[in-house]
Write a protein that holds these residues in place. Structure first.
Motif, short mmCIF file in Angstrom:
data_model
loop_
_atom_site.label_atom_id
_atom_site.label_comp_id
_atom_site.label_asym_id
_atom_site.label_seq_id
_atom_site.Cartn_x
_atom_site.Cartn_y
_atom_site.Cartn_z
N LYS A 36 -36.36 -10.89 8.51
CA LYS A 36 -35.94 -11.06 9.91
C LYS A 36 -35.13 -12.36 10.01
O LYS A 36 -35.42 -13.22 10.83
CB LYS A 36 -37.16 -11.14 10.82
CG LYS A 36 -38.03 -9.91 10.78
CD LYS A 36 -39.25 -10.13 11.67
CE LYS A 36 -40.32 -9.16 11.32
NZ LYS A 36 -41.57 -9.45 12.06
N LYS A 37 -34.16 -12.47 9.15
CA LYS A 37 -33.43 -13.73 9.01
C LYS A 37 -32.91 -14.29 10.34
O LYS A 37 -33.06 -15.47 10.61
CB LYS A 37 -32.26 -13.50 8.05
CG LYS A 37 -31.55 -14.74 7.67
CD LYS A 37 -30.48 -14.46 6.66
CE LYS A 37 -29.65 -15.70 6.48
NZ LYS A 37 -28.43 -15.47 5.76
N ASN A 38 -32.29 -13.46 11.13
CA ASN A 38 -31.72 -13.96 12.39
C ASN A 38 -32.61 -13.64 13.59
O ASN A 38 -32.13 -13.46 14.71
CB ASN A 38 -30.31 -13.40 12.59
CG ASN A 38 -29.34 -14.00 11.60
OD1 ASN A 38 -29.55 -15.11 11.11
ND2 ASN A 38 -28.29 -13.28 11.27
N MET A 39 -33.89 -13.57 13.31
CA MET A 39 -34.87 -13.31 14.40
C MET A 39 -36.06 -14.20 14.09
O MET A 39 -37.18 -13.74 13.93
CB MET A 39 -35.25 -11.83 14.32
CG MET A 39 -36.10 -11.35 15.43
SD MET A 39 -35.19 -11.32 16.95
CE MET A 39 -36.47 -11.78 18.03
N MET B 422 -35.42 -10.79 -0.32
CA MET B 422 -34.62 -10.15 0.73
C MET B 422 -33.17 -9.99 0.26
O MET B 422 -32.56 -8.93 0.42
CB MET B 422 -34.69 -11.03 1.98
CG MET B 422 -33.87 -10.62 3.16
SD MET B 422 -32.21 -11.30 3.18
CE MET B 422 -32.46 -13.02 3.44
N GLY B 468 -25.97 -8.17 12.10
CA GLY B 468 -26.59 -9.02 13.12
C GLY B 468 -27.87 -9.68 12.63
O GLY B 468 -28.18 -10.81 13.00
N MET B 469 -28.58 -9.00 11.77
CA MET B 469 -29.86 -9.54 11.31
C MET B 469 -29.70 -10.46 10.10
O MET B 469 -30.47 -11.40 9.93
CB MET B 469 -30.81 -8.37 10.98
CG MET B 469 -32.21 -8.77 10.60
SD MET B 469 -33.02 -9.85 11.80
CE MET B 469 -33.62 -8.69 13.00
N PHE B 470 -28.71 -10.18 9.27
CA PHE B 470 -28.65 -10.93 8.00
C PHE B 470 -27.41 -11.79 7.80
O PHE B 470 -27.28 -12.45 6.78
CB PHE B 470 -28.79 -9.96 6.82
CG PHE B 470 -30.15 -9.32 6.77
CD1 PHE B 470 -31.26 -10.05 6.40
CD2 PHE B 470 -30.33 -7.99 7.13
CE1 PHE B 470 -32.53 -9.48 6.36
CE2 PHE B 470 -31.59 -7.40 7.11
CZ PHE B 470 -32.70 -8.15 6.73
N MET B 471 -26.47 -11.74 8.73
CA MET B 471 -25.25 -12.54 8.51
C MET B 471 -25.58 -14.03 8.50
O MET B 471 -26.55 -14.46 9.12
CB MET B 471 -24.21 -12.25 9.60
CG MET B 471 -24.63 -12.71 10.98
SD MET B 471 -23.51 -12.15 12.26
CE MET B 471 -22.27 -13.39 12.18
N THR B 473 -24.93 -17.65 9.79
CA THR B 473 -24.52 -17.96 11.15
C THR B 473 -23.41 -19.00 11.24
O THR B 473 -22.84 -19.19 12.30
CB THR B 473 -25.73 -18.39 11.98
OG1 THR B 473 -26.45 -19.36 11.25
CG2 THR B 473 -26.63 -17.21 12.27
#
Lengths: 314, 483
Positions: A36-39, B422, B468-471, B473
């Motif tokens: 859940k890298k960006n969460m 991951m 959206g979840m892994f890019m 930032t």
């Protein structure tokens, strides 16, 4: 061409809710945090913002409202103030910058009607973009349009993801039914009524003093802070800007303390407690700039004396 | 302007709508719009270097005209040389000046002579290696009378500066791309839809695969002295996927974007990590550059005709020049040299054209032999990438020594974490999808084509979700911008 544009439009109209559905399912069903890298900010995460928000929602009146970062919610113990007959509520949150402070103040000022707002103005916070605090508040803070706009202002994928997930949890009732543990042994934190978080006395974070350096205040955060000052003036609420004490050697290592002090004192009442008291890492602080309970007690005693002497509270 | 930026997300639809709605009745205006858009796209980075593109464009346009007028071979050759000197002169100055200066100084000092001169602080104009080669292809083809010189300056300027491929290719041939600027463009739904799919896959490769692999590749390469052989090898593996995801992702976005404007760019990557030998790898990796060198350097040198020594010489020249094209550092030469060494046995045994078909063309899985061939080729490629990624020769050597150590067969504990896991899962997912789509232009071109639209769209939305979840930032530039 028209078919293409129509399909693209329909695709986006489908993709937005589709993205939200997958995001919510993924965030709440996948058990591995690394996936859940960006969460990465969730309900009940570091800093007890969830419990603090729930408590804040039920407060009708307080004498003193404290805002700021972890220096705020770890530095002002409502129990000590209560012993002196002062009701204090701590609305600090992790890495809270003026951008989030302004939103929280607008959210609660009229509800809790404080006589005095103490703003903890650790300059390190004014150097930050405030993303971490935005994520914390989106996940754990009040759910309202002004809070949601924090995501758009941050314009960051993590903020959008946090907003989507929070909206889902809010609407399906999961947010309301959550029970945050008051004691978090892993972090050494205990939540105390009034928004305060007490660190275990045995907890020490290993830190070394860096080379001498200067604070570099971001213009956008300064502008938000000026809005806070203006808002309080408009609402006729007294503001006291405070820098809670940090390790004395660490403080002396900062090159532009005078400049920072004169900048804040130019806006109104301001006290830098590192100038008034000498506290020390490990003895009074668990790292170079966060107070331990013994440090909080020393600091709050001096602060209350000042508030009484200077007539901040009627 | 970066493809993976908010600016581009605004820029592309604006140019697209102007192109197909406002200027659709005039080819000339469409070309002019492309020139303006391309200059804005490039100028977003640094407008000063637009003068270089403009100057190259002017020189090659005029040289083309002179080559048409001039009948005498020696005079025509002079005009060609003018173009070569101007274009390679710019490239040489901006990219190689300091390298040559430092190496001359070092060589002379070795023999006891001190020569003066200070290294200059030179900014390398983004994309100069790409557009220089593209515009050179025009003058060379006109010189060889393979192409009639253009009389349309706007079309030529659009050809040189075409924004989707301006800064990192594919390096187009004038014979292929320039005529497309003369043809009236008709919007094609299948082409545009295919372009969107390719853009989507390109972004997935860049944002999810390349940028996540970069985190580990950078960590391991930047601290290589403290890691075991297995960790160093893992770092090289991550770099292999980083550079592939990064560069082929850029190419996919470039080709897909061109399709939205009715252009067909050449294929730049064809699933190179499924190659069964190095020769096949080089037919599938950075195809536009490999074929450029093949057509304009290797074949004129004699190619694979002539004596064995001549062939060996040609192979080394082409690989070393190709390495040097990537940058002014000996590490790229070593990378090129290693690939030449890999390639040579195949050439000498006449096995360099033995794997022309797509692997496992008629089956879902590769045979054991194919799997072994792919594994060996991949490992050789990964080892060569070490010198490509290393800071200098000493660094590359230190990593090679570190890899070929007894610790190669240990668990890479230093970097073992759930985040690493991951990243590995993402790479495996990527390899799986690429395998499924290996017979196509790009992996997801016709994936699920026989299935209903809702299923295909769900798949695209899932890819968007993964981004959206892994890019990463932070905005991360494409690796090939530095070349």
């Amino acid at each position: 061409m028209k078919v293409f544009l129509k399909r693209i439009l329909i695709f986006f109209l489908v993709a937005i809710p589709g993205y939200c559905v997958i995001l919510v399912a993924w965030s709440n069903l996948i058990p591995f945090e690394a996936f859940k890298k960006n969460m990465n900010y969730k309900m009940g995460s570091y800093g007890h913002m969830y419990t603090r928000t729930n408590e804040a929602n039920n407060i009708q009146k307080t004498d003193v409202l404290v805002l700021g970062s972890s220096h705020a919610y770890r530095g002002f113990d409502p129990r000590i103030f209560k012993n002196e007959g002062i009701e204090l509520f701590n609305l600090g949150s992790s890495n809270q910058t003026p951008r989030q402070g302004l939103v929280l103040l607008k959210e609660y000022l009229n509800q809790v009607k404080p006589e005095l707002v103490i703003y903890e103005v650790y300059p390190g916070i004014f150097q930050q973009d405030g993303l971490e605090s935005t994520l914390d508040i989106l996940a754990n803070g009040p759910f309202s349009w002004p809070v949601a706009t924090l995501a758009f202002k941050a314009n960051h994928i993590k903020a959008y993801n946090a907003l989507i997930n929070r909206a889902f949890l809010q609407f399906c009732g999961t947010y309301e039914s959550y029970n945050e543990p008051l004691v978090k042994p892993k972090d050494g934190d205990t939540y105390v009524r009034g928004g305060y978080v007490q660190k275990d006395d045995s907890y020490v974070r290993a830190q070394r003093i860096k080379n001498a350096y200067s604070w570099n205040i971001r213009q956008d955060q300064w502008s938000y802070f000026l809005e806070i000052v203006e808002l309080l003036k408009k609402e006729k609420v007294e503001l006291l800007m405070v820098q809670s004490p940090i390790d004395s050697t660490y403080f002396e290592n900062i090159l532009n303390n005078d400049e920072v002090d004169s900048r804040f004192s130019g806006l109104g009442n301001y006290i830098n407690f590192s100038r008034l008291m000498k506290l020390h890492y490990k003895e009074d602080l668990y790292d170079l700039h966060h107070l331990k309970q013994s440090g909080v007690e020393k600091f709050n005693k001096v602060l209350i004396e000042t508030l009484m002497e200077e007539g901040y509270l009627k | 302007m970066l493809f993976n930026s908010f600016d581009f997300a605004i820029f592309l639809p604006v140019v697209f709508l102007l192109y197909w709605f406002v200027f659709k009745h005039s080819l000339r205006l469409q070309n002019a719009l492309i020139v303006v858009a391309s200059y804005v796209f490039y100028g977003w980075w640094d407008w000063r270097f637009l003068s270089l593109i403009l100057f190259s464009t002017l020189v090659d346009f005029l040289v083309g005209k002179q080559l048409e007028k001039e009948a005498k071979d020696n005079k025509r050759r002079l005009w060609l040389w003018l173009s070569v000197v101007v274009n390679l002169g710019f490239l040489g100055f901006f990219k190689y000046f300091n390298f040559f200066l430092e190496n001359f100084q070092a060589a002379f000092s070795f023999f006891g002579f001190e020569i003066g001169g200070r290294a200059l602080s030179i900014v390398l104009p983004v994309g100069i290696s790409f557009y220089t080669f593209q515009t050179l292809s025009y003058t060379i083809d006109v010189y060889k009378r393979k192409l009639k010189p253009t009389q349309d300056f706007i079309a030529f300027a659009a050809f040189v500066s075409f924004f989707p491929q301006l800064v990192a290719g594919p390096i187009e041939r004038a014979t292929h791309l320039l005529p497309q600027f003369y043809r009236k463009r008709q919007f094609s739904y299948p082409l545009a839809a295919n372009g969107c799919r390719q853009i989507l896959w390109g972004f997935f490769k860049k944002l999810v695969i390349a940028d996540n692999c970069a985190e580990y590749a950078n960590l391991i390469f930047n601290n290589s002295e403290s890691y075991s052989g297995s960790t160093l090898f893992l770092g090289a593996l991550f770099f292999a996927f980083q550079i592939y995801g990064d560069f082929s992702g850029y190419s996919d976005i470039a080709i897909g974007t061109s399709r939205l404007f009715g252009f067909d760019l050449m294929k730049n990557f064809a699933f190179p990590y499924f190659s069964r030998d190095i020769a096949e790898f080089w037919r599938r990796w950075h195809i536009s550059l490999s074929t450029w060198f093949r057509d304009y350097v290797y074949i004129p040198l004699g190619g694979s005709r002539g004596s064995k020594w001549g062939q060996i010489r040609n192979v080394f020249i082409i690989f070393l020049v190709s390495g040097f094209w990537h940058g002014a550092n000996w590490t790229f030469m070593v990378w090129g040299g290693l690939n030449a060494l890999y390639f040579l046995p195949l050439l000498l045994l006449k096995l360099n054209r033995s794997n022309m078909e797509v692997v496992a063309e008629r089956s879902s899985f590769p045979s054991a032999k194919e799997l072994l061939q792919m594994g060996i080729t991949f490992i050789l490629t990964v080892l060569a990438w070490v010198s490509f990624r290393a800071e200098d020769i000493a660094h590359a050597w230190q990593i090679y020594v570190g890899i070929f150590d007894s610790t190669l067969f240990t668990v890479p504990r230093e970097v073992l974490s759930s985040k690493l896991l991951m990243c590995i899962v993402l790479v495996l997912f990527f390899v799986f999808v690429e395998w499924l789509g290996r017979r196509r232009e790009f992996a997801i071109e016709y994936l699920l084509e026989a299935h209903p639209r809702w299923l295909r769209w769900s798949w695209y939305i899932f890819l968007i979700f993964l981004m959206g979840m892994f890019m990463q930032t932070e905005e991360t530039p494409f690796i090939y911008f530095q070349f």
